[in-house]
Design a protein around this motif. Structure first.
Motif, PDB file in Angstrom:
ATOM      1  N   ARG A  88     -16.978 -23.360 -15.245  1.00 28.10           N
ATOM      2  CA  ARG A  88     -16.473 -24.622 -14.707  1.00 28.10           C
ATOM      3  C   ARG A  88     -16.409 -25.634 -15.846  1.00 28.10           C
ATOM      4  O   ARG A  88     -17.431 -26.112 -16.309  1.00 28.10           O
ATOM      5  CB  ARG A  88     -17.395 -25.112 -13.595  1.00 28.10           C
ATOM      6  CG  ARG A  88     -17.637 -24.048 -12.529  1.00 28.10           C
ATOM      7  CD  ARG A  88     -18.662 -24.443 -11.512  1.00 28.10           C
ATOM      8  NE  ARG A  88     -19.990 -24.646 -12.091  1.00 28.10           N
ATOM      9  CZ  ARG A  88     -21.068 -24.967 -11.376  1.00 28.10           C
ATOM     10  NH1 ARG A  88     -20.980 -25.132 -10.080  1.00 28.10           N
ATOM     11  NH2 ARG A  88     -22.230 -25.138 -11.957  1.00 28.10           N
TER      12      ARG A  88
ATOM     13  N   LEU B 267     -12.478 -30.881 -12.758  1.00 27.60           N
ATOM     14  CA  LEU B 267     -13.019 -29.534 -12.893  1.00 27.60           C
ATOM     15  C   LEU B 267     -11.872 -28.533 -13.011  1.00 27.60           C
ATOM     16  O   LEU B 267     -10.979 -28.504 -12.170  1.00 27.60           O
ATOM     17  CB  LEU B 267     -13.876 -29.184 -11.676  1.00 27.60           C
ATOM     18  CG  LEU B 267     -14.592 -27.844 -11.742  1.00 27.60           C
ATOM     19  CD1 LEU B 267     -15.932 -27.928 -11.025  1.00 27.60           C
ATOM     20  CD2 LEU B 267     -13.769 -26.727 -11.151  1.00 27.60           C
TER      21      LEU B 267
ATOM     22  N   VAL C 103     -16.169 -22.003  -7.280  1.00 26.57           N
ATOM     23  CA  VAL C 103     -16.850 -22.836  -8.284  1.00 26.57           C
ATOM     24  C   VAL C 103     -18.135 -23.468  -7.759  1.00 26.57           C
ATOM     25  O   VAL C 103     -18.703 -24.348  -8.400  1.00 26.57           O
ATOM     26  CB  VAL C 103     -15.897 -23.910  -8.875  1.00 26.57           C
ATOM     27  CG1 VAL C 103     -14.808 -23.243  -9.722  1.00 26.57           C
ATOM     28  CG2 VAL C 103     -15.269 -24.779  -7.786  1.00 26.57           C
TER      29      VAL C 103
ATOM     30  N   PRO D 178     -23.838 -21.676 -10.563  1.00 28.30           N
ATOM     31  CA  PRO D 178     -22.728 -20.718 -10.480  1.00 28.30           C
ATOM     32  C   PRO D 178     -23.168 -19.438  -9.769  1.00 28.30           C
ATOM     33  O   PRO D 178     -24.314 -19.005  -9.895  1.00 28.30           O
ATOM     34  CB  PRO D 178     -22.383 -20.435 -11.943  1.00 28.30           C
ATOM     35  CG  PRO D 178     -22.894 -21.629 -12.690  1.00 28.30           C
ATOM     36  CD  PRO D 178     -24.116 -22.087 -11.936  1.00 28.30           C
TER      37      PRO D 178
ATOM     38  N   ARG E  84     -11.248 -24.401 -13.438  1.00 28.13           N
ATOM     39  CA  ARG E  84     -11.887 -23.088 -13.317  1.00 28.13           C
ATOM     40  C   ARG E  84     -11.416 -22.197 -14.454  1.00 28.13           C
ATOM     41  O   ARG E  84     -10.214 -22.092 -14.708  1.00 28.13           O
ATOM     42  CB  ARG E  84     -11.510 -22.465 -11.976  1.00 28.13           C
ATOM     43  CG  ARG E  84     -12.235 -21.166 -11.686  1.00 28.13           C
ATOM     44  CD  ARG E  84     -11.676 -20.529 -10.456  1.00 28.13           C
ATOM     45  NE  ARG E  84     -10.560 -19.693 -10.894  1.00 28.13           N
ATOM     46  CZ  ARG E  84      -9.967 -18.791 -10.152  1.00 28.13           C
ATOM     47  NH1 ARG E  84     -10.314 -18.610  -8.907  1.00 28.13           N
ATOM     48  NH2 ARG E  84      -8.981 -18.068 -10.631  1.00 28.13           N
TER      49      ARG E  84
ATOM     50  N   SER F 141     -22.907 -30.085  -6.799  1.00 28.50           N
ATOM     51  CA  SER F 141     -22.654 -28.804  -7.460  1.00 28.50           C
ATOM     52  C   SER F 141     -23.886 -27.924  -7.302  1.00 28.50           C
ATOM     53  O   SER F 141     -25.016 -28.403  -7.294  1.00 28.50           O
ATOM     54  CB  SER F 141     -22.300 -29.000  -8.929  1.00 28.50           C
ATOM     55  OG  SER F 141     -23.387 -29.533  -9.630  1.00 28.50           O
TER      56      SER F 141
ATOM     57  N   PRO G  86      -9.471 -24.452  -8.589  1.00 27.02           N
ATOM     58  CA  PRO G  86     -10.063 -23.736  -7.473  1.00 27.02           C
ATOM     59  C   PRO G  86      -9.107 -23.764  -6.283  1.00 27.02           C
ATOM     60  O   PRO G  86      -8.462 -24.779  -6.026  1.00 27.02           O
ATOM     61  CB  PRO G  86     -11.333 -24.515  -7.155  1.00 27.02           C
ATOM     62  CG  PRO G  86     -11.520 -25.486  -8.258  1.00 27.02           C
ATOM     63  CD  PRO G  86     -10.224 -25.650  -8.955  1.00 27.02           C
TER      64      PRO G  86
ATOM     65  N   GLU H  39     -19.073 -28.388 -19.748  1.00 20.68           N
ATOM     66  CA  GLU H  39     -19.182 -27.518 -18.578  1.00 20.68           C
ATOM     67  C   GLU H  39     -20.072 -28.158 -17.527  1.00 20.68           C
ATOM     68  O   GLU H  39     -20.976 -28.915 -17.835  1.00 20.68           O
ATOM     69  CB  GLU H  39     -19.723 -26.151 -18.986  1.00 20.68           C
ATOM     70  CG  GLU H  39     -18.701 -25.377 -19.793  1.00 20.68           C
ATOM     71  CD  GLU H  39     -18.965 -23.895 -19.861  1.00 20.68           C
ATOM     72  OE1 GLU H  39     -19.415 -23.317 -18.857  1.00 20.68           O
ATOM     73  OE2 GLU H  39     -18.729 -23.321 -20.924  1.00 20.68           O
TER      74      GLU H  39
END
Length: 168
Positions: free
Chosen positions: A122, A39, A73, A110, A41, A107, A50, A167
């Motif tokens: 992300r 991932l 994130v 957002p 950012r 996750s 992150p 993403e």
């Protein structure tokens, strides 16, 4: 008397523990999804990891990274693995930027970062792209390589046949 130009900071990568007396000003994470992608950012057009500064009451690097991962994130992470630190020698007061690797366990949608109010994109990428995207020079490539190796050896992720970038 006019000051001359500030000296450019010098960066060096170290895989041993942060020495006693060297302040840790930032903790950043190479965060992986279970399929092996990393991932990144996105802040506008800038690619970053992150992470951020320790806050009062935070004792461990893991605490800092967990909080920052959620704030920036919106992901939960498993137990972070210490990769090393980047020493930043600004000619005045050297400090450490800790780097860790962790597996994303969940996750969330957002949401705005409580500190900046911005909602970051992300991006999921093949770990081999991290050095170029982060643009941190030689020490960045060393950090990205250490993270990719830890993803396989410590986190148990595959290094082969990863899905394409996209993403989260």
């Amino acid at each position: 008397m006019a000051k001359g130009p500030a000296a450019m900071p010098k960066f060096s990568w170290h895989t041993d523990p942060v020495p006693a007396g060297l302040a840790v000003r930032q903790v950043y994470g190479f965060l992986f999804v279970p399929d092996g992608r990393l991932l990144i950012r996105l802040d506008g057009s800038k690619h970053t990891l992150p992470g951020g500064r320790p806050e009062p009451g935070e004792v461990t690097y893991s605490e800092i990274l967990r909080r920052e991962a959620m704030e920036e994130v919106t992901v939960d992470i498993g137990e972070p693995y210490y990769l090393g630190y980047q020493c930043v020698d600004d000619g005045i007061s050297p400090y450490a930027q800790v780097r860790m690797a962790a597996l994303i366990s969940r996750s969330h949608p957002p949401a705005p970062d409580p500190d900046s109010g911005r909602t970051y994109r992300r991006l999921l990428v093949h770990p081999s792209k991290a050095g170029d995207l982060l643009a941190w020079g030689e020490t960045g490539y060393l950090q990205a390589t250490a993270a990719a190796e830890a993803a396989v050896a410590v986190l148990g992720l595959s290094a082969d046949d990863l899905p394409p970038s996209g993403e989260l």
